[in-house]
Design an enzyme around this catalytic site. Sequence first.
Site, PDB file in Angstrom:
ATOM      1  N   TYR A 192      -2.089  -0.701  10.397  1.00 48.10           N
ATOM      2  CA  TYR A 192      -1.998  -0.821   8.932  1.00 48.10           C
ATOM      3  C   TYR A 192      -0.681  -0.205   8.444  1.00 48.10           C
ATOM      4  O   TYR A 192       0.021  -0.794   7.632  1.00 48.10           O
ATOM      5  CB  TYR A 192      -3.207  -0.126   8.290  1.00 48.10           C
ATOM      6  CG  TYR A 192      -3.421  -0.468   6.827  1.00 48.10           C
ATOM      7  CD1 TYR A 192      -3.969  -1.689   6.447  1.00 48.10           C
ATOM      8  CD2 TYR A 192      -3.084   0.434   5.825  1.00 48.10           C
ATOM      9  CE1 TYR A 192      -4.181  -2.008   5.110  1.00 48.10           C
ATOM     10  CE2 TYR A 192      -3.294   0.132   4.478  1.00 48.10           C
ATOM     11  CZ  TYR A 192      -3.842  -1.087   4.130  1.00 48.10           C
ATOM     12  OH  TYR A 192      -4.045  -1.392   2.798  1.00 48.10           O
ATOM     13  N   SER A 210       0.871  -1.185   0.000  1.00 49.31           N
ATOM     14  CA  SER A 210       0.000   0.000   0.000  1.00 49.31           C
ATOM     15  C   SER A 210       0.906   1.232   0.000  1.00 49.31           C
ATOM     16  O   SER A 210       2.058   1.159   0.451  1.00 49.31           O
ATOM     17  CB  SER A 210      -0.844   0.000   1.274  1.00 49.31           C
ATOM     18  OG  SER A 210      -1.469   1.256   1.461  1.00 49.31           O
ATOM     19  N   LYS A 243       2.152  -2.529   6.670  1.00 48.23           N
ATOM     20  CA  LYS A 243       2.415  -2.291   5.243  1.00 48.23           C
ATOM     21  C   LYS A 243       3.867  -1.841   5.029  1.00 48.23           C
ATOM     22  O   LYS A 243       4.465  -2.163   4.004  1.00 48.23           O
ATOM     23  CB  LYS A 243       1.415  -1.286   4.669  1.00 48.23           C
ATOM     24  CG  LYS A 243       0.000  -1.862   4.573  1.00 48.23           C
ATOM     25  CD  LYS A 243      -0.077  -3.086   3.648  1.00 48.23           C
ATOM     26  CE  LYS A 243      -1.490  -3.608   3.483  1.00 48.23           C
ATOM     27  NZ  LYS A 243      -1.559  -4.746   2.532  1.00 48.23           N
TER      28      LYS A 243
HETATM   29  N1  LIG Z   1      -8.703  -0.830  -1.027  1.00 50.58           N
HETATM   30  C1  LIG Z   1      -7.706   0.007  -0.850  1.00 50.58           C
HETATM   31  O1  LIG Z   1      -7.903   1.228  -0.752  1.00 50.58           O
HETATM   32  C2  LIG Z   1      -6.296  -0.505  -0.769  1.00 50.58           C
HETATM   33  C3  LIG Z   1      -5.246   0.431  -0.914  1.00 50.58           C
HETATM   34  C4  LIG Z   1      -3.946  -0.013  -0.830  1.00 50.58           C
HETATM   35  C5  LIG Z   1      -3.676  -1.345  -0.632  1.00 50.58           C
HETATM   36  N2  LIG Z   1      -4.700  -2.238  -0.493  1.00 50.58           N
HETATM   37  C6  LIG Z   1      -4.347  -3.634  -0.263  1.00 50.58           C
HETATM   38  O2  LIG Z   1      -4.831  -4.407  -1.333  1.00 50.58           O
HETATM   39  C7  LIG Z   1      -5.064  -5.743  -0.903  1.00 50.58           C
HETATM   40  C8  LIG Z   1      -6.465  -6.153  -1.311  1.00 50.58           C
HETATM   41  O3  LIG Z   1      -7.368  -5.264  -0.661  1.00 50.58           O
HETATM   42  P1  LIG Z   1      -8.840  -4.974  -1.194  1.00 50.58           P
HETATM   43  O4  LIG Z   1      -9.049  -3.521  -1.097  1.00 50.58           O
HETATM   44  O5  LIG Z   1      -9.062  -5.682  -2.467  1.00 50.58           O
HETATM   45  O6  LIG Z   1      -9.644  -5.634   0.005  1.00 50.58           O
HETATM   46  P2  LIG Z   1     -11.053  -6.379   0.022  1.00 50.58           P
HETATM   47  O7  LIG Z   1     -11.412  -6.401   1.465  1.00 50.58           O
HETATM   48  O8  LIG Z   1     -11.975  -5.811  -0.980  1.00 50.58           O
HETATM   49  O9  LIG Z   1     -10.678  -7.847  -0.477  1.00 50.58           O
HETATM   50  C9  LIG Z   1      -9.766  -8.633   0.242  1.00 50.58           C
HETATM   51  C10 LIG Z   1      -9.981 -10.090  -0.094  1.00 50.58           C
HETATM   52  O10 LIG Z   1      -9.044 -10.801   0.714  1.00 50.58           O
HETATM   53  C11 LIG Z   1      -9.722 -11.849   1.367  1.00 50.58           C
HETATM   54  N3  LIG Z   1      -9.023 -12.147   2.615  1.00 50.58           N
HETATM   55  C12 LIG Z   1      -9.026 -11.432   3.767  1.00 50.58           C
HETATM   56  N4  LIG Z   1      -8.265 -12.052   4.687  1.00 50.58           N
HETATM   57  C13 LIG Z   1      -7.780 -13.173   4.091  1.00 50.58           C
HETATM   58  C14 LIG Z   1      -6.949 -14.220   4.529  1.00 50.58           C
HETATM   59  N5  LIG Z   1      -6.484 -14.278   5.774  1.00 50.58           N
HETATM   60  N6  LIG Z   1      -6.633 -15.202   3.662  1.00 50.58           N
HETATM   61  C15 LIG Z   1      -7.128 -15.182   2.397  1.00 50.58           C
HETATM   62  N7  LIG Z   1      -7.924 -14.222   1.935  1.00 50.58           N
HETATM   63  C16 LIG Z   1      -8.252 -13.229   2.772  1.00 50.58           C
HETATM   64  C17 LIG Z   1     -11.154 -11.356   1.567  1.00 50.58           C
HETATM   65  O11 LIG Z   1     -12.063 -12.432   1.749  1.00 50.58           O
HETATM   66  C18 LIG Z   1     -11.376 -10.586   0.279  1.00 50.58           C
HETATM   67  O12 LIG Z   1     -11.890 -11.412  -0.748  1.00 50.58           O
HETATM   68  C19 LIG Z   1      -4.843  -5.728   0.607  1.00 50.58           C
HETATM   69  O13 LIG Z   1      -3.546  -6.198   0.892  1.00 50.58           O
HETATM   70  C20 LIG Z   1      -4.978  -4.265   0.967  1.00 50.58           C
HETATM   71  O14 LIG Z   1      -4.298  -3.929   2.148  1.00 50.58           O
HETATM   72  C21 LIG Z   1      -6.004  -1.844  -0.567  1.00 50.58           C
END
Ligand SMILES: NC(=O)c1ccc[n+]([C@@H]2O[C@H](COP(=O)([O-])OP(=O)(O)OC[C@H]3O[C@@H](n4cnc5c(N)ncnc54)[C@H](O)[C@@H]3O)[C@@H](O)[C@H]2O)c1
Length: 245
Positions: free
Chosen positions: A142, A129, A146
Amino acid sequence: MVVTGGAGGIGAALCRRFAREGAKAVVCADIDGDGANRLADEIGHTAFRCDAARESDIVNLIDYTEQTIGPIDLFCSNAGIMVKGGVEVQNDDWQRIWEVNVMSHVYAARALVDRMANRGGGCFVITASAAGLLSQIGSTPYSVTKHAAVGLAENLAITYGEKNIRVSVICPQAVATAMTREGGGVAAVDGLIEADKVADDAIEGIAQERFLILPHPEVAEYMRRKTADYDRWLSGMRRLQRRFL
Ligand SMILES: NC(=O)c1ccc[n+]([C@@H]2O[C@H](COP(=O)([O-])OP(=O)(O)OC[C@H]3O[C@@H](n4cnc5c(N)ncnc54)[C@H](O)[C@@H]3O)[C@@H](O)[C@H]2O)c1
């Protein structure tokens, strides 16, 4: 190729995009087994239920894929969670976010990277992130986890680069997924982008063998400001915090 957290958000966008690109096999791995099945049915590929925070689940995922489908050439270690709050967050929650946001990547790298190196190379991608390069106002756990994920990616890139392991780290600000259901907070200061845009940038970055993938290009400038004058950058972040909290 394998994507953890592949049932929703950025992971699902990665699965769909790789399937469209004609990947021989896409394994959508998620703790939400039903969600993984739905996504796999949609794209015509494989689902695997896996808690990425459990080493045995990651080992099973990798062994199952390699034994039944073939050698994994690209692993996207993408699953991650958010825990809001500061140092007062309870130890159990710190432990949980540490296991999902950091150890899941360690487990995958431990199980896979040497195997990839022994067969000539491969690609290991971590979704961290912008919070891992800058900070996440409103979430200490977080920010910390990260930063650790970015540190792990850097170290893997150095350690395994000469063994033909290409490491990339995806560092977006706010993306419109379930994680930002409430709006994305301060991370949305430069806009909430779609998960499909992150997947497009990831594909391009991986193809170009780039380490740092920044779906929000502003983040590169923020990193420059941070390293040029840390105290000034911290003042700016405090100003931003006053605006939002
Ligand atoms: N959404 C944002 O703004 C954002 C920004 C920067 C980084 N990220 C990172 O991107 C990645 C994906 O995030 P997202 O926004 O798609 O989140 P999301 O919550 O929409 O999706 C996450 C997915 O991961 C699955 N998950 C959660 N814990 C798990 C585990 N222990 N084992 C296997 N699967 C698991 C959930 O069931 C879900 O399908 C994450 O690492 C998040 O930190 C997200």
